[in-house]
Scaffold this motif. Sequence first.
Motif, PDB file in Angstrom:
ATOM      1  N   SER A 160     -62.790  27.802  87.200  1.00  0.00           N
ATOM      2  CA  SER A 160     -61.248  27.573  86.958  1.00  0.00           C
ATOM      3  C   SER A 160     -60.703  26.219  87.482  1.00  0.00           C
ATOM      4  O   SER A 160     -61.446  25.855  88.474  1.00  0.00           O
ATOM      5  CB  SER A 160     -60.468  28.773  87.374  1.00  0.00           C
ATOM      6  N   ARG A 165     -52.669  21.355  99.173  1.00  0.00           N
ATOM      7  CA  ARG A 165     -52.944  22.418  98.545  1.00  0.00           C
ATOM      8  C   ARG A 165     -51.828  23.385  98.011  1.00  0.00           C
ATOM      9  O   ARG A 165     -51.495  23.765  97.122  1.00  0.00           O
ATOM     10  CB  ARG A 165     -53.931  23.299  99.161  1.00  0.00           C
ATOM     11  N   GLY A 223     -53.864  22.679 103.385  1.00  0.00           N
ATOM     12  CA  GLY A 223     -52.799  22.499 103.692  1.00  0.00           C
ATOM     13  C   GLY A 223     -51.433  22.324 102.941  1.00  0.00           C
ATOM     14  O   GLY A 223     -51.586  22.913 101.711  1.00  0.00           O
ATOM     15  N   ALA A 242     -58.030  24.246  94.789  1.00  0.00           N
ATOM     16  CA  ALA A 242     -57.623  24.887  96.143  1.00  0.00           C
ATOM     17  C   ALA A 242     -59.062  24.412  97.023  1.00  0.00           C
ATOM     18  O   ALA A 242     -58.763  24.611  97.992  1.00  0.00           O
ATOM     19  CB  ALA A 242     -57.531  26.524  95.722  1.00  0.00           C
ATOM     20  N   TYR A 243     -60.084  24.513  96.475  1.00  0.00           N
ATOM     21  CA  TYR A 243     -61.454  24.358  97.434  1.00  0.00           C
ATOM     22  C   TYR A 243     -61.354  23.018  97.837  1.00  0.00           C
ATOM     23  O   TYR A 243     -62.029  22.740  99.082  1.00  0.00           O
ATOM     24  CB  TYR A 243     -62.663  24.593  96.414  1.00  0.00           C
ATOM     25  N   GLU A 263     -57.747  26.131  89.009  1.00  0.00           N
ATOM     26  CA  GLU A 263     -57.314  26.150  90.263  1.00  0.00           C
ATOM     27  C   GLU A 263     -58.070  26.456  91.423  1.00  0.00           C
ATOM     28  O   GLU A 263     -58.006  26.413  92.632  1.00  0.00           O
ATOM     29  CB  GLU A 263     -56.331  27.228  90.253  1.00  0.00           C
ATOM     30  N   GLU A 264     -59.374  27.056  90.978  1.00  0.00           N
ATOM     31  CA  GLU A 264     -60.490  27.164  92.101  1.00  0.00           C
ATOM     32  C   GLU A 264     -60.986  25.971  92.721  1.00  0.00           C
ATOM     33  O   GLU A 264     -61.243  25.900  93.873  1.00  0.00           O
ATOM     34  CB  GLU A 264     -61.695  27.746  91.149  1.00  0.00           C
TER      35      GLU A 264
END
Lengths: 335, 335
Positions: free
Chosen positions: A132, A146, A143, A138-139, A134-135
């Motif tokens: 995804s 993100r 801080g 985010a990865y 967002e995955e």
Amino acid sequence: MSSIKVPDHLPSPAEDCEQLRKAFQGWGTNEDLIISILAHRNAAQRSLIRNNYAETYGEDLLKELEKELSSDFERIVLLWTLEPADRDAFMVNEATKRLTSNNLVLVEVACTRKSIELFKVRQAYQVRFKRSLEEDVAYHTSGDIRKLLVPLITSLRYEGDEVSKTLAKSEAKILHEKIADKEFNHDEVIRILTTRSKAQLLATLNHYNNDYGNAINKCYQTAELRATMSNECACFQDLKDDPNDEYLKLLRTTIKSLTFPERHFAKILRLAINKLGTDEWALARVVASRAEIDMERIKEEYYRRNSVPLDRAIAKDTSGDYGKMLLELIGHGDA
Amino acid sequence: MSSIKVPDHLPSPAEDCEQLRKAFQGWGTNEDLIISILAHRNAAQRSLIRNNYAETYGEDLLKELEKELSSDFERIVLLWTLEPADRDAFMVNEATKRLTSNNLVLVEVACTRKSIELFKVRQAYQVRFKRSLEEDVAYHTSGDIRKLLVPLITSLRYEGDEVSKTLAKSEAKILHEKIADKEFNHDEVIRILTTRSKAQLLATLNHYNNDYGNAINKCYQTAELRATMSNECACFQDLKDDPNDEYLKLLRTTIKSLTFPERHFAKILRLAINKLGTDEWALARVVASRAEIDMERIKEEYYRRNSVPLDRAIAKDTSGDYGKMLLELIGHGDA
């Protein structure tokens, strides 16, 4: 408003494919023929051409183009020929990779696409990358960055024009308090900017201007006024605390992309063209993704800020088939 | 597996509407007739009935039901008759309101629906409430709970079964470190639980079990083993630091809803039924939203934990038309 020109007498997808096939065959490639077709078909028409090409010749038109073309010209033709959601998926993926990381592109895609389009980008991303969006975002971040990017790229903003004045007033107050205290990364600042509808956010920023802005900024009331004012809104100005802080830059890009996308894109084009050596990636990104959407308005904003028409600036800075393709896409006078 | 029984010889939507109309007319209401129709039609069939009813009688079937029925029976019939996405939108909205606030429902809907269904809930929410779901959730929450809920309800998890073992190992380590340090609200814990695919998360939790769990928990490897084990996974256990902390409860619900939804629902049913006075809202929510999805599996889990079949427990705890409707929906033996 779109800047591309589709001919009145449109050839059928089969005829277009036949011509493209011809352009690829024999000695060398007929770039002019490729430009004359692809630069003058809208997204739905290009999609039909791709399908027809695959059916007729058993090959992916994109792969053929990749084989025949090269360098900057190849990039703009490929980006342009991709389905819009797939193009965005490709661009945001590049933006999350370590070597080509570019958080501004993530903010831009999240804030300037319609809600349903952003959703389609997320779907296209999963088909292409088996993860995804967002995955990956985010990865690859952490801080405050993100904290801002994940809700932006997962948002499905309401697009109606209902606005609550009470909310606009109270949230303008919250924004002002947090920004005055330099709590730029406060949860409430992020909540307001990432979840409210564009109409609601504009009302909130107008209240901010009225209640906390200096005189010069009190002109953000309507789209017409926005277009003629020379300064940004007060909230935007107040986020210039540290001009080099990336998080603050992204916050400002968020506000500008949401409330005045044409100006955001005009600025990106200006920076890309004025850069020593020109940022061809940024140029191709904006032209490919906006030609069919609001390029005419972007050209107005560009001219307002630079006193040079965009087509002339691009003609001066680029050359060959690449330059030709860009000019056909943005529409040009005598440039 | 669905627990409702659709008759082999299905009447047309027009015939169903005629019967429903009859049930509403004359002295009193024919509740049995209503149950015999609506409890035995799937979502697509109920939708056709609603459309046909509106066309034929110029009235909204839901409004008619609201007028004719009352109390617990009314609630379950209305919830059941709503389109699934619209039902969820209604329930999550109730869950964000001050007086009926229920963050567990938000986690449940976010984690047990398919990605595309969760997206449809967000669309239905906007149509119904003229705001976005994330906007309301973020506005009504704060701190750690907001930090968890917003990414959950905006997620579009990848649903393929590709799993990275390297990632599973490294993220199990991160989870274990943060949980051991009691940093339950750490950004990385939230990132992993809110963005990874269910398959990836299961692999990560298995690594957690293998590398950091005690012996009794090392049995979380396969669905079959999961179903027979009596304990929860090690990570879940380690999140029981303070049993009354709401954030921790929601984290545990997140893990359970994502990895073992049938057990989550069985537990909600157990708590609802065992509660003094029965939690009719929770009972109706689970029955209406799961009857067509996985109620047969939920019944298995319920029996495994309570040694009483769910239908018998419901028959004992409810009465009248309300009890009849619930039993028709979950399917019953001799209860």
